[in-house]
Design a protein around this motif. Sequence first.
Motif, PDB file in Angstrom:
ATOM      1  N   THR A 106       0.834  -1.204   0.000  1.00 21.94           N
ATOM      2  CA  THR A 106       0.000   0.000   0.000  1.00 21.94           C
ATOM      3  C   THR A 106       0.869   1.255   0.000  1.00 21.94           C
ATOM      4  N   PHE A 107       0.216   2.409  -0.265  1.00 17.52           N
ATOM      5  CA  PHE A 107       0.934   3.665  -0.458  1.00 17.52           C
ATOM      6  C   PHE A 107       0.377   4.749   0.466  1.00 17.52           C
ATOM      7  N   ASN A 108       1.235   5.678   0.810  1.00 14.48           N
ATOM      8  CA  ASN A 108       0.813   6.893   1.494  1.00 14.48           C
ATOM      9  C   ASN A 108       0.284   7.897   0.475  1.00 14.48           C
ATOM     10  N   ALA A 109      -0.333   8.963   0.968  1.00 16.75           N
ATOM     11  CA  ALA A 109      -0.921   9.968   0.078  1.00 16.75           C
ATOM     12  C   ALA A 109       0.123  10.625  -0.820  1.00 16.75           C
ATOM     13  N   ASP A 110       1.382  10.711  -0.344  1.00 16.49           N
ATOM     14  CA  ASP A 110       2.431  11.348  -1.142  1.00 16.49           C
ATOM     15  C   ASP A 110       3.093  10.391  -2.130  1.00 16.49           C
ATOM     16  N   GLY A 111       2.584   9.155  -2.214  1.00 19.63           N
ATOM     17  CA  GLY A 111       3.124   8.187  -3.160  1.00 19.63           C
ATOM     18  C   GLY A 111       4.204   7.283  -2.610  1.00 19.63           C
ATOM     19  N   THR A 112       4.699   7.574  -1.406  1.00 19.64           N
ATOM     20  CA  THR A 112       5.679   6.671  -0.804  1.00 19.64           C
ATOM     21  C   THR A 112       5.002   5.356  -0.407  1.00 19.64           C
ATOM     22  N   ILE A 113       5.806   4.302  -0.355  1.00 13.62           N
ATOM     23  CA  ILE A 113       5.278   2.977  -0.044  1.00 13.62           C
ATOM     24  C   ILE A 113       5.291   2.759   1.466  1.00 13.62           C
ATOM     25  N   ARG A 114       4.163   2.320   1.997  1.00 12.34           N
ATOM     26  CA  ARG A 114       4.141   1.957   3.414  1.00 12.34           C
ATOM     27  C   ARG A 114       4.943   0.675   3.623  1.00 12.34           C
ATOM     28  N   PRO A 115       5.617   0.521   4.767  1.00 15.67           N
ATOM     29  CA  PRO A 115       6.355  -0.721   5.021  1.00 15.67           C
ATOM     30  C   PRO A 115       5.440  -1.935   4.852  1.00 15.67           C
ATOM     31  N   VAL A 116       5.920  -2.893   4.117  1.00 12.48           N
ATOM     32  CA  VAL A 116       5.165  -4.129   3.893  1.00 12.48           C
ATOM     33  C   VAL A 116       5.276  -5.014   5.126  1.00 12.48           C
ATOM     34  N   VAL A 117       4.155  -5.570   5.560  1.00 17.57           N
ATOM     35  CA  VAL A 117       4.159  -6.504   6.697  1.00 17.57           C
ATOM     36  C   VAL A 117       4.149  -7.921   6.126  1.00 17.57           C
ATOM     37  N   PRO A 118       5.295  -8.626   6.155  1.00 15.01           N
ATOM     38  CA  PRO A 118       5.318  -9.986   5.622  1.00 15.01           C
ATOM     39  C   PRO A 118       4.530 -10.918   6.529  1.00 15.01           C
ATOM     40  N   THR A 119       3.762 -11.816   5.933  1.00 16.73           N
ATOM     41  CA  THR A 119       2.911 -12.702   6.703  1.00 16.73           C
ATOM     42  C   THR A 119       3.335 -14.155   6.544  1.00 16.73           C
ATOM     43  N   PRO A 120       3.076 -14.981   7.583  1.00 15.86           N
ATOM     44  CA  PRO A 120       3.436 -16.412   7.497  1.00 15.86           C
ATOM     45  C   PRO A 120       2.704 -17.105   6.365  1.00 15.86           C
TER      46      PRO A 120
END
Length: 463
Positions: free
Chosen positions: A449-463
Motif C-alpha cells: 500500500t501507499f501513502n498519500a504522497d506516493g511513498t510505499i508503506r512498510p510491507v508486513v510480511p505474513t506467514p
Amino acid sequence: MLRSVLAGVVLSTSLVLSTSLVLIGGSAARAAPLPAGAASLEAVNYPGRYVRHQDSLARLDPVTAAGSAQLKSDATFTVVNGLASPACHSFQARNGQFLRHRDWRLRIDANTGDATFRADATFCAVDGALASYNYPDRRIRHRDFALWLDTFVDTAAFRADSSFRITAPWAPRTTRNPVVPGLFADPHLTAFNGRYYLYPTTDGYAGWSGTYYKAFSSTDLITWTDHGVVLDHGPDVSWADNSAWAPAVAAANGRYYLYFSGGAATGDTAKQLGVAVSDSPAGPFRDALGVPLVRSGQFPGGQAIDPMVFTDDDGRSYLYWGQGVARAVPLNADMVSFDPAQVRTITPAGFNEATFVFKRNGLYYLMWSENDTRSEDYRVAYATGPGPLGPWTPRGVVLQKRLDVGIKGPGHHSVVRAPGTDTWYIAYHRFAIPADNGTNRETAIDPMTFNADGTIRPVVPTP
C-alpha cells in the motif's frame, strides 16, 4: 476424510490422481502428477495407519482425531515439486525436512541440495505405489510398520504393503503463504489478459544450480494452476545448462518474452542473460537468439544476472539487470536487442541485486534487494524518480525480516497491480519456514500500500 488412492481405486472430487501413464527416462511407467499441497498418506492394507516420522525415522502408526497435535503434524506432509525431477514428487514434513531414503531406510532430513540428496528425496507414482527416482526398481513399503525402500516383488503381499492413499492432511495449513508448495525463489509476478502469472526460480539446489523454470497462474492469487516446465536450460538453451535464475516475462508484439540468467556447469561459469519467446504466457518458451542477450564481461563490473523488463505507457520497454552494479537500457522494438551505447549504470546506495521498476500515478519506482540472499537481513529498498532511468531519490527499506513469526531474508521481489484497480501486491522469497536457509526458499505474496504522497508503506510480511 477426502481420499484418493495412488492406484486410482478410490477417487475424491478434491484430490484426484489421473491414471494416465508417461515414461520417465524410457524405463518404468510413471503415473501422472499427484495433487500438490498438504496431505497425509494412509496404508491401504492397514486403514487408520499413516506415514509419520518419529525421531526422524519414517514409520506407519495409527492416527485418530483424538491424537495429539504433534502426532497429527508428524503425519502431515506437503506434496511438492520433485527435488530431482519436476515429473515426480518430494514430500516435505511440517518441520521443513524431506522424506528420503538412506541405506534403504526411510527418514526425514534437511535438504542439503546436492544431487544425491535430491535423488534420494524424490519419488514417482507407479502402479499404485511410490517408486524411488534413483532406484526405480525399489518402492516404499512398510515392514513391521517401519518404512523401507525395497526391491519390487510382484506378489499380492508386496503390492499391499507398498500401496498408500493420499488423504486430507491431519494438520491442515492455516496460513496463506507460501502461495505455491515447495521451494521456489526470485518470483516474477505479473498479469496478462486479466490473469496473474508467477515465474519463479526453482530452488533447493546447492549453489543455486537449478536448470529449469516453471509457470503458475491464478485468478485470485490463492488457487494456482501449475503449467509445468516452460524452459529447461538442458535441452532448450545451447549456451547454458546451469544456474537457471530469476526469470521475468514481458508481453509485446503479440508474444511473450522470458528474460533469464544462465551459466555453465563446467568451463566458463560466469553468468549471462538470455531471452526466450512464446505465443502463450504459460509457455513453452524457446531461446529467441541462440546466444546470450547480455554476455559475461560485456559491461565490466558486477554480474549479469536478475533481468527485469518495465514497459512504459508509451510502449517503450526497458531492460534492467545486475548484481553489485545495476544497469538499464531501452530495448529495441523487437524485445531481443538493444544499443550497447545506451546502457546506463543506475546503482543506488545499498544495492546488491534484483532490480524492479514500476510506475504509479506518473511516478516511477526503482526497487532492489540489499545484503546477501543467504542472510536473514536480505531485504528490499526503493527509490522514486521522474522517468524509467531516474534520476532516483532514495526512500529507504520497505520489506525486511520479521523474526517474531519466523520470517527471514525476504527479498528478490516483484510488484503487480490488480488489473483495473489501484490495489497492489508484492511477491518475494524468504527462507522456507520453519527452519531453512538461503538455498531453501519459498514464495510469498502480500499486499503493498501507499501513502498519500506516493511513498510505499512498510510491507508486513505474513506467514
